[in-house]
Design a protein around this motif. Structure first.
Motif, short mmCIF file in Angstrom:
data_model
loop_
_atom_site.label_atom_id
_atom_site.label_comp_id
_atom_site.label_asym_id
_atom_site.label_seq_id
_atom_site.Cartn_x
_atom_site.Cartn_y
_atom_site.Cartn_z
N LYS A 110 -51.26 35.36 2.14
CA LYS A 110 -49.98 35.32 2.37
C LYS A 110 -49.10 35.78 1.02
O LYS A 110 -49.57 35.26 -0.25
CB LYS A 110 -49.55 33.87 2.54
N VAL A 111 -48.21 36.48 1.26
CA VAL A 111 -47.23 36.73 0.07
C VAL A 111 -45.91 35.85 0.46
O VAL A 111 -45.50 36.38 1.74
CB VAL A 111 -47.06 38.25 -0.05
N GLU A 112 -45.62 34.83 -0.19
CA GLU A 112 -44.85 33.97 0.03
C GLU A 112 -43.10 34.98 -0.01
O GLU A 112 -42.99 35.61 -0.88
CB GLU A 112 -44.65 32.82 -0.98
N ALA A 113 -42.27 34.35 0.69
CA ALA A 113 -40.98 34.80 0.53
C ALA A 113 -40.40 34.25 -0.84
O ALA A 113 -40.58 33.12 -1.43
CB ALA A 113 -39.98 33.92 1.62
N ASN A 114 -39.79 35.26 -1.70
CA ASN A 114 -39.27 34.89 -2.78
C ASN A 114 -38.15 35.94 -3.29
O ASN A 114 -38.18 37.00 -3.60
CB ASN A 114 -40.38 35.29 -4.13
N PRO A 115 -36.72 35.48 -2.91
CA PRO A 115 -35.60 36.21 -2.84
C PRO A 115 -35.44 36.73 -4.27
O PRO A 115 -34.77 37.90 -4.28
CB PRO A 115 -34.45 35.12 -2.54
N ASP A 116 -35.74 35.94 -5.28
CA ASP A 116 -35.66 36.63 -6.58
C ASP A 116 -36.71 37.82 -6.99
O ASP A 116 -35.93 38.51 -7.78
CB ASP A 116 -36.12 35.42 -7.92
N LYS A 117 -37.58 38.14 -6.11
CA LYS A 117 -38.11 39.22 -6.43
C LYS A 117 -38.26 40.21 -5.06
O LYS A 117 -39.10 40.91 -4.66
CB LYS A 117 -39.54 38.96 -6.81
N SER A 118 -37.31 40.23 -4.39
CA SER A 118 -36.84 41.02 -3.13
C SER A 118 -38.05 40.59 -2.02
O SER A 118 -37.82 41.64 -1.31
CB SER A 118 -36.78 42.51 -3.70
N LYS A 119 -38.61 39.45 -2.20
CA LYS A 119 -39.38 39.07 -1.26
C LYS A 119 -38.82 37.81 -0.21
O LYS A 119 -38.93 36.91 -0.37
CB LYS A 119 -40.76 38.39 -1.64
N HIS A 120 -37.97 38.38 0.58
CA HIS A 120 -36.97 37.54 1.62
C HIS A 120 -37.72 37.12 2.80
O HIS A 120 -37.42 36.17 3.56
CB HIS A 120 -35.63 38.06 1.92
N LEU A 121 -38.86 37.49 3.10
CA LEU A 121 -39.42 37.37 4.31
C LEU A 121 -41.00 37.25 4.09
O LEU A 121 -41.67 38.27 3.29
CB LEU A 121 -39.22 38.11 5.46
N GLU A 122 -41.84 36.15 4.45
CA GLU A 122 -43.30 36.20 4.09
C GLU A 122 -43.92 37.31 4.77
O GLU A 122 -43.83 37.71 6.00
CB GLU A 122 -43.83 34.75 4.62
N THR A 123 -44.98 37.58 4.16
CA THR A 123 -45.75 38.70 4.73
C THR A 123 -47.22 38.41 4.60
O THR A 123 -47.44 37.16 3.78
CB THR A 123 -45.48 40.22 4.00
N ALA A 124 -48.40 39.10 4.97
CA ALA A 124 -49.56 39.00 4.93
C ALA A 124 -50.51 40.12 4.70
O ALA A 124 -50.14 41.20 5.09
CB ALA A 124 -50.00 38.07 6.09
N THR A 125 -51.66 39.86 3.97
CA THR A 125 -52.65 41.04 3.92
C THR A 125 -53.93 40.71 4.43
O THR A 125 -54.41 39.37 4.07
CB THR A 125 -52.57 41.36 2.37
N VAL A 126 -54.76 41.36 5.63
CA VAL A 126 -56.15 40.95 5.61
C VAL A 126 -56.88 42.35 5.62
O VAL A 126 -56.41 43.40 5.95
CB VAL A 126 -56.04 40.52 7.20
N ARG A 127 -58.03 42.28 5.31
CA ARG A 127 -58.95 43.52 5.30
C ARG A 127 -59.85 43.40 6.64
O ARG A 127 -60.29 42.29 6.91
CB ARG A 127 -59.95 43.29 4.23
N ILE A 128 -59.51 44.24 7.41
CA ILE A 128 -60.08 44.45 8.85
C ILE A 128 -60.73 45.93 9.12
O ILE A 128 -60.14 46.81 8.66
CB ILE A 128 -58.94 44.34 10.05
N PHE A 129 -61.88 45.72 9.70
CA PHE A 129 -62.94 46.63 9.71
C PHE A 129 -63.01 47.70 8.59
O PHE A 129 -62.70 48.92 8.52
CB PHE A 129 -62.24 47.53 10.84
N ASP A 130 -62.93 47.05 7.24
CA ASP A 130 -63.02 47.76 6.02
C ASP A 130 -61.70 48.61 5.51
O ASP A 130 -61.73 49.65 5.09
CB ASP A 130 -64.08 48.63 6.05
#
Length: 556
Positions: A110-130
């Motif tokens: 999970k990439v948390e929301a962080n307005p100070d670093k232009s991350k205003h909405l949470e995102t996510a990264t997953v490895r799927i099928f390589d």
């Protein structure tokens, strides 16, 4: 929402498996809702629509494989979708239907929301099928006048496309329809091999001036041209001022690194040169207003020369000898980028602080001179693109040793007998360059590139002729061939026959400051006597030259 232009894509078997899995997860969410942990309502306001976005679509249309896929979602954050996907895959019936092994779905990051670093909405990264799959919601952005950090909120596909840096990066692949969606003219620009901004260029660049560098990177990487109307704005004083004001030098450095590690670093530097971006990139933003800037006359010949050397690499060639690792390839291009700054002399060192008044302070500490500031070429690198210390050390050594390197090369070319056959002279010089800057080979390359630039400046306003450049490069090849003949290329790695304690014991005196000179003397003896394994001769030489070492009064 406007009706987009469309086209189709042919998916690989693995991409098709991912598509089918994600569509099933979307249907699962439509039926069950986003879940209790979500900040959204219990059920989406409209059906979940998934789109693969940006670089993956662009590369797919170009026939290039990509294992990084950005998945844009219309009604929820990326993290919420990814959590529901995990829940979906906890059901064995679902994983069996998609023929999924336990290793096919990695951990959720999970990439948390962080307005100070232009991350205003949470995102996510997953490895799927390589494949690395990022999940993020469609969004629109509003910029404040003095910041590149936007106010961000949920948006439509069209709004998401318009906020991007280039039309070729603003394409979507709609998983539900199987069509590429183009809201900004990206398909036309792809066909024309053209870089264009989705919005009016001045707005695009003043909103986020980093896009200037991103467009340079994509133009060089894709071998596309930049629309002339866009080019005209890229070096607009308002844009360059915004670049200095709103962009951290770390982000500038990241873009430069990506350019110079790409397949076409010469083309990236040529664009920076032609568009007048150099002094907005390779400069210390904290420098005083009257700090001199380097002339870029002759710089084009420098990066063109490095390109030719890299393209014509053969065993024993200049590039083969001087650039020996993948890291060195990147460092070499940074040297080509920063070499104009080698013309700028450092400011005079500050005067020593006044001595303390009589009876005050400790001893004569006040007479110790202040440490001189780094050379401008190092500051431009360290402060301009936040280069790592290792790279700054190479450049500092290259700047410091350039004249000595050029003098040794001239001695070889002049065939000054017997000096050029003194193995210790060359070997000790190389050891010194390595110890006081690291990677002596790149320091030699820096001196070579500096000479190419100086030659081009002499030939100005015309470029130096190919014959002139070839002659200069032959001289450097002669120099390196001579070092090879002396067998000193690996001089920094020659193992000493004696360490400092052994030298002190053999002389019968206590270790002290004298040891540095004595150890250098022993190594020079080794270089003159490469077949010797008994260090007695080295010890005897130290005894005979005791005055030079400063141990006359210590020897019995």
């Amino acid at each position: 929402m406007a009706t987009p232009a469309t086209t189709t894509l042919q998916l690989t078997e693995r991409e098709l498996r991912l598509k089918n899995l994600l569509l099933d997860v979307a249907a699962f969410i439509d039926k069950t809702g986003p879940g209790e942990t979500s900040t959204e309502s219990s059920a989406p306001s409209e059906p979940v629509v998934l789109r693969w976005a940006g670089g993956w679509v662009r590369d797919k249309l170009l026939g290039q494989e990509s294992h990084d896929i950005d998945t844009a979602i219309n009604v929820m954050t990326g993290f919420t979708f990814a959590r529901r996907m995990q829940l979906f895959c906890e059901n064995p019936e679902n994983t069996a239907r998609h023929d999924m092994a336990a290793s096919d779905l990695g951990n959720l990051h999970k990439v948390e929301a962080n307005p100070d670093k232009s991350k205003h909405l949470e995102t996510a990264t997953v490895r799927i099928f390589d494949m690395d799959v990022d999940f993020v919601n469609l969004r629109k952005e509003t910029y404040a006048a003095d910041s590149r950090n936007p106010q961000m909120e949920f948006g439509t596909a069209e709004e998401d496309a318009l906020r991007r840096d280039a039309t070729v990066n603003a394409l979507f692949y709609n998983l539900s329809t199987g069509l590429v969606e183009d809201f900004t003219g990206g398909l036309t620009d792809m066909a024309a091999k053209r870089i264009q901004t989705p919005l009016e260029p001045l707005q695009t660049f003043t909103d986020d001036p980093l896009r200037v560098l991103r467009l340079v990177r994509f133009a060089s990487r894709l071998q596309f041209t930049i629309n002339p109307a866009v080019e005209a704005v890229m070096a607009d004083p308002r844009v360059l001022d915004a670049l200095r004001l709103k962009i951290s030098r770390e982000r500038v450095g990241i873009e430069v690194e990506k350019m110079l590690k790409g397949k076409h670093p010469r083309d990236a530097l040529a664009l920076i040169d032609r568009l007048g971006l150099y002094h907005a990139i390779f400069t210390d933003p904290g420098a005083e207003a009257n700090t001199p800037l380097p002339s870029l006359a002759g710089w084009a010949s420098t990066y063109q020369c490095l390109h030719v050397l890299a393209e014509t690499k053969t065993p024993g060639s200049l590039y083969d000898i001087l650039v020996r690792t993948e890291e060195a390839q990147y460092f070499a291009w940074v040297l080509a980028a920063i070499v104009p700054w080698a013309q700028v002399a450092p400011p005079p060192p500050p005067p020593p602080p006044p001595a303390p008044a009589k009876g005050k302070g400790k001893g004569n500490a006040g007479n110790v001179p202040s440490k001189p500031p780094p050379a401008p070429v190092v500051l431009a690198l360290r402060e301009g693109i936040r280069a790592p210390n290792k790279l700054c050390d190479v450049v500092a050594g290259a700047y410091k040793h350039r004249d000595e390197i050029l003098d040794l090369k001239l001695a070889v070319l002049d065939k000054k007998e017997p000096d050029i056959h003194e193995r210790d002279r060359f070997g000790m010089a190389i050891r010194s360059w390595e110890a006081r800057g690291s990677n002596w080979r790149l320091q030699v390359l820096f001196a070579l590139l500096f000479e190419v630039m100086a030659l081009a400046q002499t030939a100005a306003p015309e470029s130096p002729s190919p014959t002139q450049v070839e002659s200069l490069l032959r001289d450097w090849q002669t120099f390196l061939d001579h070092l090879e003949a002396l067998d000193v290329m690996d001089a920094p790695h020659i193992k000493r026959l004696l360490d400092g304690k052994q030298v002190a014991a053999a002389l019968g005196i206590k270790p002290g400051k004298w040891m540095t000179a004595a150890m250098d003397m022993c190594m020079a003896w080794q270089l003159r006597n490469p077949e010797e394994t008994d260090p007695a001769g080295a010890i005897e030489e130290v005894r005979q030259r005791k005055d030079e070492v400063g141990i006359t009064d210590l020897l019995k």
